[in-house]
Design an enzyme around this catalytic site. Structure first.
Site, PDB file in Angstrom:
ATOM      1  N   CYS A  31       0.813  -1.214   0.000  1.00  0.00           N
ATOM      2  CA  CYS A  31       0.000   0.000   0.000  1.00  0.00           C
ATOM      3  C   CYS A  31       0.850   1.268   0.000  1.00  0.00           C
ATOM      4  O   CYS A  31       0.314   2.367  -0.111  1.00  0.00           O
ATOM      5  CB  CYS A  31      -0.924   0.011   1.216  1.00  0.00           C
ATOM      6  SG  CYS A  31      -0.026  -0.025   2.766  1.00  0.00           S
TER       7      CYS A  31
ATOM      8  N   ASP B 156       2.413   2.584   2.450  1.00  0.00           N
ATOM      9  CA  ASP B 156       2.387   3.314   3.711  1.00  0.00           C
ATOM     10  C   ASP B 156       3.717   3.174   4.449  1.00  0.00           C
ATOM     11  O   ASP B 156       4.427   2.199   4.281  1.00  0.00           O
ATOM     12  CB  ASP B 156       1.236   2.815   4.581  1.00  0.00           C
ATOM     13  CG  ASP B 156      -0.112   3.163   3.970  1.00  0.00           C
ATOM     14  OD1 ASP B 156      -0.132   4.067   3.121  1.00  0.00           O
ATOM     15  OD2 ASP B 156      -1.119   2.551   4.323  1.00  0.00           O
TER      16      ASP B 156
ATOM     17  N   CYS C 274      -3.009   4.363   6.796  1.00  0.00           N
ATOM     18  CA  CYS C 274      -4.445   4.317   7.056  1.00  0.00           C
ATOM     19  C   CYS C 274      -4.734   4.419   8.552  1.00  0.00           C
ATOM     20  O   CYS C 274      -3.825   4.370   9.381  1.00  0.00           O
ATOM     21  CB  CYS C 274      -4.997   3.005   6.514  1.00  0.00           C
ATOM     22  SG  CYS C 274      -4.411   1.594   7.460  1.00  0.00           S
TER      23      CYS C 274
ATOM     24  N   CYS D 248      -1.568  -3.970   8.452  1.00  0.00           N
ATOM     25  CA  CYS D 248      -1.272  -2.694   9.098  1.00  0.00           C
ATOM     26  C   CYS D 248      -0.656  -2.935  10.483  1.00  0.00           C
ATOM     27  O   CYS D 248       0.224  -2.195  10.911  1.00  0.00           O
ATOM     28  CB  CYS D 248      -2.534  -1.853   9.223  1.00  0.00           C
ATOM     29  SG  CYS D 248      -3.574  -1.906   7.744  1.00  0.00           S
TER      30      CYS D 248
HETATM   31 FE1  FES Z   1      -1.560   0.635   4.482  1.00  0.00          FE
HETATM   32 FE2  FES Z   1      -3.102   0.027   6.550  1.00  0.00          FE
HETATM   33  S1  FES Z   1      -3.632   0.049   4.457  1.00  0.00           S
HETATM   34  S2  FES Z   1      -1.028   0.509   6.525  1.00  0.00           S
HETATM   35 FE1  FES Z   2      -0.400  -2.117   4.023  1.00  0.00          FE
HETATM   36 FE2  FES Z   2       1.340  -4.198   4.595  1.00  0.00          FE
HETATM   37  S1  FES Z   2       0.273  -3.733   2.737  1.00  0.00           S
HETATM   38  S2  FES Z   2       0.826  -2.445   5.744  1.00  0.00           S
END
Ligand code: FES
Ligand code: FES
Length: 136
Positions: free
Chosen positions: A37, A39, A64, A107
């Site tokens: 994602c 992040d 998120c 996450c």
């Molecule tokens: Fe990326 Fe939760 S969707 S950390």
């Molecule tokens: Fe979102 Fe692993 S893919 S935290």
């Protein structure tokens, strides 16, 4: 998707947001990213050199609501713990506490990885063996 009450509570009142000075040698910094994602989570611990216990923690998360809640929770949990106890925190405990649905489990893995990376960084800066950090 509906977030659990605990996720919303941490998301609205995140604990320990911010950062410590990286040059402080009582600090360990872990920075991890999630390829799926994109992040990013930065988690820092501050260790009391006398007792070896984690006395404080900070985080910054670009991610998120579940990632923010997971990192907020983990910064609370690690306080007062030894480094070994901190790396023993499992993402499943985080996911359970926050009632994360299956699609949000990754996450909480990010938070587990971040704390392991922070401990590794602290250990490597103090000449201790590392190797606890898992790749995600
Ligand atoms: Fe990326 Fe939760 S969707 S950390
Ligand atoms: Fe979102 Fe692993 S893919 S935290």
């Amino acid at each position: 998707m509906a977030y659990s009450e605990k996720v919303v509570e941490h998301y609205e009142n995140p604990r320990n947001v911010g950062s410590f000075d990286k040059g402080d040698d009582t600090v360990g910094t872990g920075m991890v990213g999630a390829p799926a994602c994109g992040d990013v989570m930065k988690l820092q611990i501050k260790v009391n050199p006398e007792t070896g216990l984690i006395e404080d923690a900070r985080f910054k998360t670009y991610g998120c609501g579940s990632a923010i809640a997971s990192s907020s929770l983990v910064t609370e949990w690690v306080k007062g713990k030894t480094l070994d106890e901190a790396v023993a925190i499992k993402n499943t405990q985080i996911a359970e506490e926050l009632a994360l649905p299956p699609v949000k489990i990754h996450c909480s893995i990010l938070a587990e990885d971040a704390i392991k990376a922070a401990v590794d960084d602290y250990k490597s800066r103090h000449g201790q063996a590392t190797g606890t950090a898992a790749s995600h």
